[in-house]
Write a protein that holds these residues in place. Structure first.
Motif, mmCIF file in Angstrom:
data_model
loop_
_atom_site.group_PDB
_atom_site.id
_atom_site.type_symbol
_atom_site.label_atom_id
_atom_site.label_comp_id
_atom_site.label_asym_id
_atom_site.label_seq_id
_atom_site.Cartn_x
_atom_site.Cartn_y
_atom_site.Cartn_z
ATOM 1 N N LEU A 64 -101.381 -4.634 54.362
ATOM 2 C CA LEU A 64 -102.702 -4.035 54.159
ATOM 3 C C LEU A 64 -103.426 -4.712 52.999
ATOM 4 C CD1 LEU A 64 -101.912 -0.240 54.637
ATOM 5 C CD2 LEU A 64 -103.046 -1.774 56.248
ATOM 6 N N GLU A 65 -102.684 -5.047 51.959
ATOM 7 C CA GLU A 65 -103.282 -5.716 50.805
ATOM 8 C C GLU A 65 -103.881 -7.064 51.207
ATOM 9 O OE1 GLU A 65 -102.152 -6.611 46.178
ATOM 10 O OE2 GLU A 65 -100.522 -6.619 47.637
ATOM 11 N N ALA A 66 -103.128 -7.847 51.962
ATOM 12 C CA ALA A 66 -103.620 -9.155 52.400
ATOM 13 C C ALA A 66 -104.847 -9.001 53.298
ATOM 14 C CB ALA A 66 -102.516 -9.906 53.133
ATOM 15 N N GLN A 67 -104.828 -7.998 54.172
ATOM 16 C CA GLN A 67 -105.958 -7.782 55.070
ATOM 17 C C GLN A 67 -107.211 -7.365 54.311
ATOM 18 O OE1 GLN A 67 -105.089 -5.498 58.720
ATOM 19 N NE2 GLN A 67 -102.921 -5.797 58.237
ATOM 20 N N ILE A 68 -107.068 -6.436 53.384
ATOM 21 C CA ILE A 68 -108.237 -5.971 52.627
ATOM 22 C C ILE A 68 -108.801 -7.093 51.769
ATOM 23 C CG2 ILE A 68 -108.914 -4.482 50.689
ATOM 24 C CD1 ILE A 68 -107.521 -2.204 52.095
ATOM 25 N N GLN A 69 -107.936 -7.863 51.156
ATOM 26 C CA GLN A 69 -108.414 -8.980 50.348
ATOM 27 C C GLN A 69 -109.191 -9.971 51.217
ATOM 28 O OE1 GLN A 69 -105.338 -11.181 48.324
ATOM 29 N NE2 GLN A 69 -106.762 -11.906 46.771
ATOM 30 N N ALA A 70 -108.676 -10.282 52.390
ATOM 31 C CA ALA A 70 -109.363 -11.209 53.290
ATOM 32 C C ALA A 70 -110.690 -10.627 53.781
ATOM 33 C CB ALA A 70 -108.462 -11.540 54.475
ATOM 34 N N LEU A 71 -110.706 -9.335 54.087
ATOM 35 C CA LEU A 71 -111.937 -8.704 54.560
ATOM 36 C C LEU A 71 -113.001 -8.669 53.466
ATOM 37 C CD1 LEU A 71 -110.432 -5.750 56.632
ATOM 38 C CD2 LEU A 71 -111.527 -7.811 57.519
ATOM 39 N N PHE A 72 -112.608 -8.345 52.246
ATOM 40 C CA PHE A 72 -113.565 -8.313 51.136
ATOM 41 C C PHE A 72 -114.148 -9.703 50.895
ATOM 42 C CE2 PHE A 72 -112.317 -4.263 48.582
ATOM 43 C CZ PHE A 72 -112.446 -3.500 49.729
ATOM 44 N N ARG A 73 -113.312 -10.721 50.983
ATOM 45 C CA ARG A 73 -113.811 -12.091 50.812
ATOM 46 C C ARG A 73 -114.772 -12.466 51.932
ATOM 47 N NH1 ARG A 73 -108.191 -14.952 48.899
ATOM 48 N NH2 ARG A 73 -108.309 -14.248 46.733
ATOM 49 N N ALA A 74 -114.481 -12.010 53.152
ATOM 50 C CA ALA A 74 -115.367 -12.292 54.283
ATOM 51 C C ALA A 74 -116.726 -11.618 54.085
ATOM 52 C CB ALA A 74 -114.726 -11.819 55.587
ATOM 53 N N VAL A 75 -116.725 -10.403 53.561
ATOM 54 C CA VAL A 75 -117.987 -9.704 53.291
ATOM 55 C C VAL A 75 -118.789 -10.472 52.246
ATOM 56 C CG1 VAL A 75 -118.993 -7.619 52.277
ATOM 57 C CG2 VAL A 75 -117.178 -7.424 53.974
ATOM 58 N N MET A 76 -118.128 -10.920 51.195
ATOM 59 C CA MET A 76 -118.823 -11.680 50.147
ATOM 60 C C MET A 76 -119.403 -12.968 50.722
ATOM 61 S SD MET A 76 -119.867 -11.934 47.078
ATOM 62 C CE MET A 76 -118.994 -11.251 45.699
ATOM 63 N N ARG A 77 -118.621 -13.652 51.521
ATOM 64 C CA ARG A 77 -119.072 -14.911 52.121
ATOM 65 C C ARG A 77 -120.279 -14.674 53.037
ATOM 66 N NH1 ARG A 77 -114.471 -16.136 53.901
ATOM 67 N NH2 ARG A 77 -114.736 -15.428 56.033
ATOM 68 N N LYS A 78 -120.209 -13.637 53.866
ATOM 69 C CA LYS A 78 -121.313 -13.353 54.787
ATOM 70 C C LYS A 78 -122.562 -12.886 54.045
ATOM 71 C CE LYS A 78 -118.777 -12.407 58.985
ATOM 72 N NZ LYS A 78 -118.662 -11.537 60.154
ATOM 73 N N SER A 79 -122.383 -12.137 52.972
ATOM 74 C CA SER A 79 -123.556 -11.658 52.230
ATOM 75 C C SER A 79 -124.241 -12.803 51.489
ATOM 76 C CB SER A 79 -123.159 -10.555 51.254
ATOM 77 O OG SER A 79 -122.379 -11.075 50.202
ATOM 78 N N GLU A 80 -123.481 -13.797 51.071
ATOM 79 C CA GLU A 80 -124.080 -14.952 50.399
ATOM 80 C C GLU A 80 -124.845 -15.830 51.383
ATOM 81 O OE1 GLU A 80 -120.698 -16.739 48.550
ATOM 82 O OE2 GLU A 80 -120.810 -15.446 46.784
ATOM 83 N N GLN A 81 -124.419 -15.844 52.641
ATOM 84 C CA GLN A 81 -125.085 -16.657 53.658
ATOM 85 C C GLN A 81 -126.427 -16.062 54.070
ATOM 86 O OE1 GLN A 81 -122.293 -16.992 56.845
ATOM 87 N NE2 GLN A 81 -120.993 -18.454 55.771
ATOM 88 N N SER A 82 -126.526 -14.738 54.039
ATOM 89 C CA SER A 82 -127.768 -14.112 54.518
ATOM 90 C C SER A 82 -128.763 -13.860 53.415
ATOM 91 C CB SER A 82 -127.463 -12.794 55.211
ATOM 92 O OG SER A 82 -126.768 -11.923 54.362
#
Length: 118
Positions: free
Chosen positions: A100-118
């Motif tokens: 769960l820790e690895a998944q949440i860390q990856a998901l949070f990074r994906a949100v940051m990456r997507k928010s920076e793109q838009s």
């Protein structure tokens, strides 16, 4: 990290239809701007959705506790004005804390990456 407290706040996040997912978790999110009606205070807010399909009350509460701990641990990886709803899939009940820790860390990074793109 503050909490999403009422149904209207949850619906505002879910209505935006922005999400990222992994094996056991779906993360719905919205990055608030000054024009976004839900955002008055500049803070990250967390909501949890763990349905009965995950397990009985004891199992659901265990999953929620794990989500809260991990969200607080990795909240610095989210944008500053971000509302998120972590939704547990049934497999989250049997997932290890490390998974769960690895998944949440990856998901949070994906949100940051997507928010920076838009």
């Amino acid at each position: 990290m503050e909490r999403l407290k009422n149904h209207r706040e949850f619906v505002a996040v879910l209505k935006r239809r922005r999400r990222v997912s992994d094996a056991d978790i779906v993360l719905h999110y919205v990055v608030r701007t000054p024009s976004t009606p839900t955002g008055a205070a500049p803070a990250r807010r967390l909501g949890l959705a763990v349905s009965k399909s995950v397990g009985n009350a004891v199992v659901r509460n265990t999953v929620k506790r794990r989500f809260r701990v991990l969200a607080h641990r990795y909240e610095h990886e989210l944008p500053a004005d971000c509302d998120i709803v972590l939704r547990a899939k049934p497999g989250a009940a049997h997932a290890s804390f490390q998974s769960l820790e690895a998944q949440i860390q990856a998901l949070f990074r994906a949100v940051m990456r997507k928010s920076e793109q838009s």
